[in-house]
Write a protein that holds these residues in place. Structure first.
Motif, PDB file in Angstrom:
ATOM      1  N   LEU A 216     -10.668   5.806   2.792  1.00 26.01           N
ATOM      2  CA  LEU A 216      -9.301   6.255   2.588  1.00 26.01           C
ATOM      3  C   LEU A 216      -8.851   7.135   3.739  1.00 26.01           C
ATOM      4  O   LEU A 216      -9.667   7.813   4.376  1.00 26.01           O
ATOM      5  N   LEU A 217      -7.554   7.137   3.998  1.00 27.79           N
ATOM      6  CA  LEU A 217      -6.955   8.041   4.976  1.00 27.79           C
ATOM      7  C   LEU A 217      -5.955   8.909   4.238  1.00 27.79           C
ATOM      8  O   LEU A 217      -4.982   8.410   3.675  1.00 27.79           O
ATOM      9  N   ASP A 218      -6.218  10.234   4.207  1.00 27.58           N
ATOM     10  CA  ASP A 218      -5.320  11.109   3.458  1.00 27.58           C
ATOM     11  C   ASP A 218      -4.096  11.489   4.281  1.00 27.58           C
ATOM     12  O   ASP A 218      -3.965  11.108   5.458  1.00 27.58           O
ATOM     13  N   GLU A 219      -3.188  12.231   3.679  1.00 27.49           N
ATOM     14  CA  GLU A 219      -1.922  12.567   4.323  1.00 27.49           C
ATOM     15  C   GLU A 219      -2.095  13.520   5.495  1.00 27.49           C
ATOM     16  O   GLU A 219      -1.179  13.669   6.313  1.00 27.49           O
ATOM     17  N   GLN A 220      -3.241  14.148   5.608  1.00 28.00           N
ATOM     18  CA  GLN A 220      -3.524  15.033   6.741  1.00 28.00           C
ATOM     19  C   GLN A 220      -4.202  14.284   7.895  1.00 28.00           C
ATOM     20  O   GLN A 220      -4.565  14.878   8.907  1.00 28.00           O
ATOM     21  N   GLY A 221      -4.370  12.976   7.710  1.00 25.44           N
ATOM     22  CA  GLY A 221      -4.984  12.166   8.749  1.00 25.44           C
ATOM     23  C   GLY A 221      -6.499  12.171   8.735  1.00 25.44           C
ATOM     24  O   GLY A 221      -7.138  11.705   9.674  1.00 25.44           O
ATOM     25  N   GLU A 222      -7.091  12.660   7.659  1.00 28.54           N
ATOM     26  CA  GLU A 222      -8.545  12.719   7.558  1.00 28.54           C
ATOM     27  C   GLU A 222      -9.079  11.485   6.842  1.00 28.54           C
ATOM     28  O   GLU A 222      -8.573  11.090   5.796  1.00 28.54           O
ATOM     29  N   LYS A 223     -10.126  10.875   7.412  1.00 28.60           N
ATOM     30  CA  LYS A 223     -10.776   9.742   6.778  1.00 28.60           C
ATOM     31  C   LYS A 223     -11.750  10.234   5.714  1.00 28.60           C
ATOM     32  O   LYS A 223     -12.478  11.205   5.924  1.00 28.60           O
ATOM     33  N   ARG A 224     -11.753   9.560   4.570  1.00 30.74           N
ATOM     34  CA  ARG A 224     -12.646   9.901   3.467  1.00 30.74           C
ATOM     35  C   ARG A 224     -13.414   8.655   3.045  1.00 30.74           C
ATOM     36  O   ARG A 224     -12.817   7.605   2.835  1.00 30.74           O
ATOM     37  N   LYS A 225     -14.723   8.792   2.894  1.00 25.89           N
ATOM     38  CA  LYS A 225     -15.588   7.661   2.568  1.00 25.89           C
ATOM     39  C   LYS A 225     -16.216   7.887   1.194  1.00 25.89           C
ATOM     40  O   LYS A 225     -16.784   8.950   0.925  1.00 25.89           O
ATOM     41  N   TYR A 226     -16.132   6.862   0.328  1.00 24.79           N
ATOM     42  CA  TYR A 226     -16.617   7.010  -1.038  1.00 24.79           C
ATOM     43  C   TYR A 226     -17.465   5.824  -1.476  1.00 24.79           C
ATOM     44  O   TYR A 226     -17.124   4.669  -1.211  1.00 24.79           O
ATOM     45  N   ALA A 227     -18.546   6.138  -2.179  1.00 25.81           N
ATOM     46  CA  ALA A 227     -19.291   5.128  -2.908  1.00 25.81           C
ATOM     47  C   ALA A 227     -18.667   4.996  -4.297  1.00 25.81           C
ATOM     48  O   ALA A 227     -17.811   5.800  -4.691  1.00 25.81           O
ATOM     49  N   PHE A 228     -19.103   3.997  -5.046  1.00 28.56           N
ATOM     50  CA  PHE A 228     -18.575   3.754  -6.386  1.00 28.56           C
ATOM     51  C   PHE A 228     -18.754   4.988  -7.266  1.00 28.56           C
ATOM     52  O   PHE A 228     -19.806   5.620  -7.260  1.00 28.56           O
ATOM     53  N   LYS A 229     -17.719   5.339  -7.995  1.00 27.24           N
ATOM     54  CA  LYS A 229     -17.669   6.460  -8.937  1.00 27.24           C
ATOM     55  C   LYS A 229     -17.513   7.813  -8.254  1.00 27.24           C
ATOM     56  O   LYS A 229     -17.489   8.845  -8.931  1.00 27.24           O
ATOM     57  N   GLU A 230     -17.390   7.835  -6.936  1.00 27.99           N
ATOM     58  CA  GLU A 230     -17.194   9.114  -6.249  1.00 27.99           C
ATOM     59  C   GLU A 230     -15.723   9.480  -6.110  1.00 27.99           C
ATOM     60  O   GLU A 230     -15.400  10.607  -5.771  1.00 27.99           O
ATOM     61  N   VAL A 231     -14.831   8.527  -6.371  1.00 35.23           N
ATOM     62  CA  VAL A 231     -13.399   8.784  -6.302  1.00 35.23           C
ATOM     63  C   VAL A 231     -12.706   8.035  -7.433  1.00 35.23           C
ATOM     64  O   VAL A 231     -13.149   6.964  -7.848  1.00 35.23           O
ATOM     65  N   GLU A 232     -11.631   8.618  -7.927  1.00 38.54           N
ATOM     66  CA  GLU A 232     -10.901   8.059  -9.069  1.00 38.54           C
ATOM     67  C   GLU A 232      -9.454   7.779  -8.699  1.00 38.54           C
ATOM     68  O   GLU A 232      -8.792   8.619  -8.097  1.00 38.54           O
ATOM     69  N   TYR A 233      -8.993   6.583  -9.038  1.00 42.34           N
ATOM     70  CA  TYR A 233      -7.571   6.275  -8.928  1.00 42.34           C
ATOM     71  C   TYR A 233      -6.847   7.036 -10.039  1.00 42.34           C
ATOM     72  O   TYR A 233      -7.274   7.015 -11.197  1.00 42.34           O
ATOM     73  N   LEU A 234      -5.740   7.688  -9.712  1.00 40.22           N
ATOM     74  CA  LEU A 234      -4.945   8.355 -10.735  1.00 40.22           C
ATOM     75  C   LEU A 234      -3.834   7.414 -11.157  1.00 40.22           C
ATOM     76  O   LEU A 234      -2.913   7.130 -10.392  1.00 40.22           O
ATOM     77  N   ILE A 235      -3.940   6.914 -12.401  1.00 47.74           N
ATOM     78  CA  ILE A 235      -3.006   5.927 -12.920  1.00 47.74           C
ATOM     79  C   ILE A 235      -2.408   6.446 -14.211  1.00 47.74           C
ATOM     80  O   ILE A 235      -3.151   6.923 -15.083  1.00 47.74           O
ATOM     81  N   ASN A 236      -1.105   6.374 -14.349  1.00 49.47           N
ATOM     82  CA  ASN A 236      -0.450   6.820 -15.564  1.00 49.47           C
ATOM     83  C   ASN A 236      -0.883   5.963 -16.747  1.00 49.47           C
ATOM     84  O   ASN A 236      -0.846   4.736 -16.669  1.00 49.47           O
ATOM     85  N   LYS A 237      -1.305   6.608 -17.822  1.00 49.82           N
ATOM     86  CA  LYS A 237      -1.703   5.879 -19.018  1.00 49.82           C
ATOM     87  C   LYS A 237      -0.461   5.589 -19.854  1.00 49.82           C
ATOM     88  O   LYS A 237       0.302   6.496 -20.157  1.00 49.82           O
ATOM     89  N   LYS A 238      -0.264   4.320 -20.213  1.00 51.51           N
ATOM     90  CA  LYS A 238       0.948   3.912 -20.925  1.00 51.51           C
ATOM     91  C   LYS A 238       0.597   3.365 -22.294  1.00 51.51           C
ATOM     92  O   LYS A 238      -0.460   2.802 -22.490  1.00 51.51           O
TER      93      LYS A 238
END
Length: 238
Positions: A216-238
């Motif tokens: 991922l590339l964040d808004e500050q221009g920093e690259k972020r690397k994740y394995a499975f379960k290390e990052v979560e998508y924030l999705i509105n629950k409907k």
């Protein structure tokens, strides 16, 4: 098969020396999702199946290509049948809009540098219309299109498509799979909210590495690397 504890378990028992074995069931008493999660499925309404194979041509370091192949097979089948925009949420959930229609569990057994066996378990919501568990944002094919679907024909289409990608892998022609997988990623374009161990942030998807790591590339221009379960998508629950 009418009922089983898990199609993954049954596929392993029935496979023998066959290159590929496909097992489906009307209901699973112990159906599993990723990392011990359960998969809700009303008996006789959905597709619960496993594919067991001996992918001798795939190195352990390349095992994510199998996840990409089955994800694409399901994504493309659903997109064709439903005639809607269906995407792959990294690493291998299948989404329509912000709703999950399919989950995949992959178990690899390694021998040295190669994969000895792979078991791919799939739960696809087909004709179920009421979901009672606390699983976030489930949706079915029937809810999207308003009518029942022939589950057997859907399964056949998925398996045929997976065979196509498996043949590419055997021919060491993985690039079409890799590039198509990236093109079909959920939220591939633009910045979206995520959460990791340090909190929430906005980022866009840059790449998915051969081992399956999400870049991922964040808004500050920093690259972020994740394995499975290390990052979560924030999705509105409907």
């Amino acid at each position: 098969m009418v009922e089983t504890d898990s199609t993954n378990s049954q596929a392993k028992l029935l496979a023998g020396d066959k290159e590929i074995t496909v097992v489906s069931a009307e209901f699973q008493t112990k159906g599993r999702g990723q990392i011990g999660n359960t998969w809700e499925s009303e008996s006789g309404q959905n597709l619960l199946f496993s594919i067991y194979l001996h992918p001798n041509c795939v190195l352990a370091s390349e095992q994510f290509i199998l996840s990409q192949a089955i994800s694409l097979a399901i994504q493309q089948t659903l997109a064709d049948v439903l005639d809607v925009d269906v995407k792959i949420k990294w690493p291998n959930d299948i989404y329509w809009r912000d709703k999950k229609i399919c989950g995949i569990l992959i178990e690899n057994m390694l021998t040295g540098k190669k994969i000895e066996t792979t078991t791919i378990g799939v739960g696809l919501n087909v004709n179920q219309t009421v979901f009672k568990s606390n699983a976030p944002n489930p949706v079915s094919m029937k809810q999207i299109r308003g009518h029942d679907f022939d589950r057997k024909s859907i399964l056949e289409m998925i398996v045929i498509c997976f065979y196509k990608y498996l043949n590419l892998i055997k021919q060491s022609n993985k690039e079409p799979i890799v590039s198509c997988y990236f093109e079909q990623l959920f939220r591939r374009d633009g910045f979206y909210p995520y959460r990791d161990e340090n909190g929430e942030f906005n980022a866009r998807i840059m790449n998915v590495e051969p081992l399956g790591h999400l870049i991922l590339l964040d808004e500050q221009g920093e690259k972020r690397k994740y394995a499975f379960k290390e990052v979560e998508y924030l999705i509105n629950k409907k």
